[in-house]
Design a protein around this motif. Sequence first.
Motif, PDB file in Angstrom:
ATOM      1  N   SER A  96       0.851  -1.195   0.000  1.00 26.74           N
ATOM      2  CA  SER A  96       0.000   0.000   0.000  1.00 26.74           C
ATOM      3  C   SER A  96       0.879   1.235   0.000  1.00 26.74           C
ATOM      4  CB  SER A  96      -0.941   0.022   1.210  1.00 26.74           C
ATOM      5  OG  SER A  96      -0.217   0.062   2.431  1.00 26.74           O
ATOM      6  N   VAL A  97       0.374   2.277  -0.633  1.00 24.52           N
ATOM      7  CA  VAL A  97       1.132   3.515  -0.752  1.00 24.52           C
ATOM      8  C   VAL A  97       1.423   4.072   0.644  1.00 24.52           C
ATOM      9  CG1 VAL A  97      -0.957   4.934  -1.003  1.00 24.52           C
ATOM     10  CG2 VAL A  97       1.240   5.757  -1.924  1.00 24.52           C
TER      11      VAL A  97
ATOM     12  N   ARG B  33       1.781   9.425  -2.093  1.00 26.61           N
ATOM     13  CA  ARG B  33       0.462   9.800  -2.599  1.00 26.61           C
ATOM     14  C   ARG B  33       0.359  11.303  -2.826  1.00 26.61           C
ATOM     15  NH1 ARG B  33      -5.098   9.877   0.641  1.00 26.61           N
ATOM     16  NH2 ARG B  33      -6.508  10.149  -1.128  1.00 26.61           N
TER      17      ARG B  33
ATOM     18  N   ASP C  57      -0.363  11.821  -6.693  1.00 21.78           N
ATOM     19  CA  ASP C  57      -1.398  10.997  -7.315  1.00 21.78           C
ATOM     20  C   ASP C  57      -2.336  10.505  -6.225  1.00 21.78           C
ATOM     21  OD1 ASP C  57      -3.025   9.315  -8.710  1.00 21.78           O
ATOM     22  OD2 ASP C  57      -1.420   8.170  -9.671  1.00 21.78           O
TER      23      ASP C  57
ATOM     24  N   THR D  48      -3.646   6.686  -5.603  1.00 20.64           N
ATOM     25  CA  THR D  48      -2.823   5.518  -5.280  1.00 20.64           C
ATOM     26  C   THR D  48      -3.373   4.712  -4.104  1.00 20.64           C
ATOM     27  OG1 THR D  48      -1.367   7.036  -4.076  1.00 20.64           O
ATOM     28  CG2 THR D  48      -0.665   6.360  -6.286  1.00 20.64           C
ATOM     29  N   ASP D  49      -4.176   5.333  -3.242  1.00 20.54           N
ATOM     30  CA  ASP D  49      -4.797   4.535  -2.180  1.00 20.54           C
ATOM     31  C   ASP D  49      -5.842   3.577  -2.752  1.00 20.54           C
ATOM     32  OD1 ASP D  49      -6.539   6.610  -2.843  1.00 20.54           O
ATOM     33  OD2 ASP D  49      -7.177   6.993  -0.789  1.00 20.54           O
TER      34      ASP D  49
ATOM     35  N   TYR E 102      -5.607   2.289  -5.823  1.00 22.49           N
ATOM     36  CA  TYR E 102      -4.809   1.240  -6.460  1.00 22.49           C
ATOM     37  C   TYR E 102      -4.315   0.241  -5.418  1.00 22.49           C
ATOM     38  CZ  TYR E 102      -4.417   5.043  -9.948  1.00 22.49           C
ATOM     39  OH  TYR E 102      -4.665   6.065 -10.813  1.00 22.49           O
ATOM     40  N   SER E 103      -3.914   0.750  -4.259  1.00 25.78           N
ATOM     41  CA  SER E 103      -3.443  -0.134  -3.185  1.00 25.78           C
ATOM     42  C   SER E 103      -4.538  -1.105  -2.767  1.00 25.78           C
ATOM     43  CB  SER E 103      -3.007   0.698  -1.979  1.00 25.78           C
ATOM     44  OG  SER E 103      -1.936   1.554  -2.294  1.00 25.78           O
TER      45      SER E 103
END
Length: 230
Positions: A58-59, A132, A135, A138-139, A141-142
Amino acid sequence: MTGTAPGPAPAGPFSQAERDAVYRAIRLRRDVRGQFRPDPIDPAILRRLLQAAHDAPSVGLSQPWNFVLIRDPAQKRRLHDAFRAANTEAADRFPDRKALYSSLKLEGILESPVNLCITCDRSRGGAHVLGRTHDPATDLYSTVCAVQNLWLAARAEGIGVGWVSIFRHDDLRAALDLPDHVVPVAYLCLGHVTELYEEPELQARGWGRRAPLDDLIFEDAWGQVPRDGI
């Protein structure tokens, strides 16, 4: 005596058998809709699947996910009603393929013993999360990485997983009483299965086909074919 943080461990490839198992799980993973059995999932297996999801990257190590288990029949019916309403709308968006669309089973909400909503808490980690800053997505995407971890672990355990994406978000949020800062990322159906399609079901049913890998690889810039092949 003061403790020290663990340092790097030796890295290297897995054994051939271990590599084969990883690639087999990836290759044979399926989106399950209509093959669920009603027998319950052993709590120890379910715990392992959730742990696999929680082990995802995760980010900024923000771990933005939560796992909402849905097993109550009345709650499942409420969510199934929400799916049906959205699915009726969705069918109208494919006028040339509506008959085929309507023949597809796109969920197993009532048949699967466990439904699971994996969410993303957009506030976790505070206003500024390492990685993050430029972007914000990204959470999300994680959280999808957590979904994929669970899906592959489930395949290895013999548990089928189906992702139900045809919901109005407001209906899903209301049914699960989600706070405003929490986003439903994946609504999953989980259960034992006796058989699976040998290829993706939508391919088997004639909806689409998997694209050749070579058509999707570029090098250095968009559209440039790799010089030496890959």
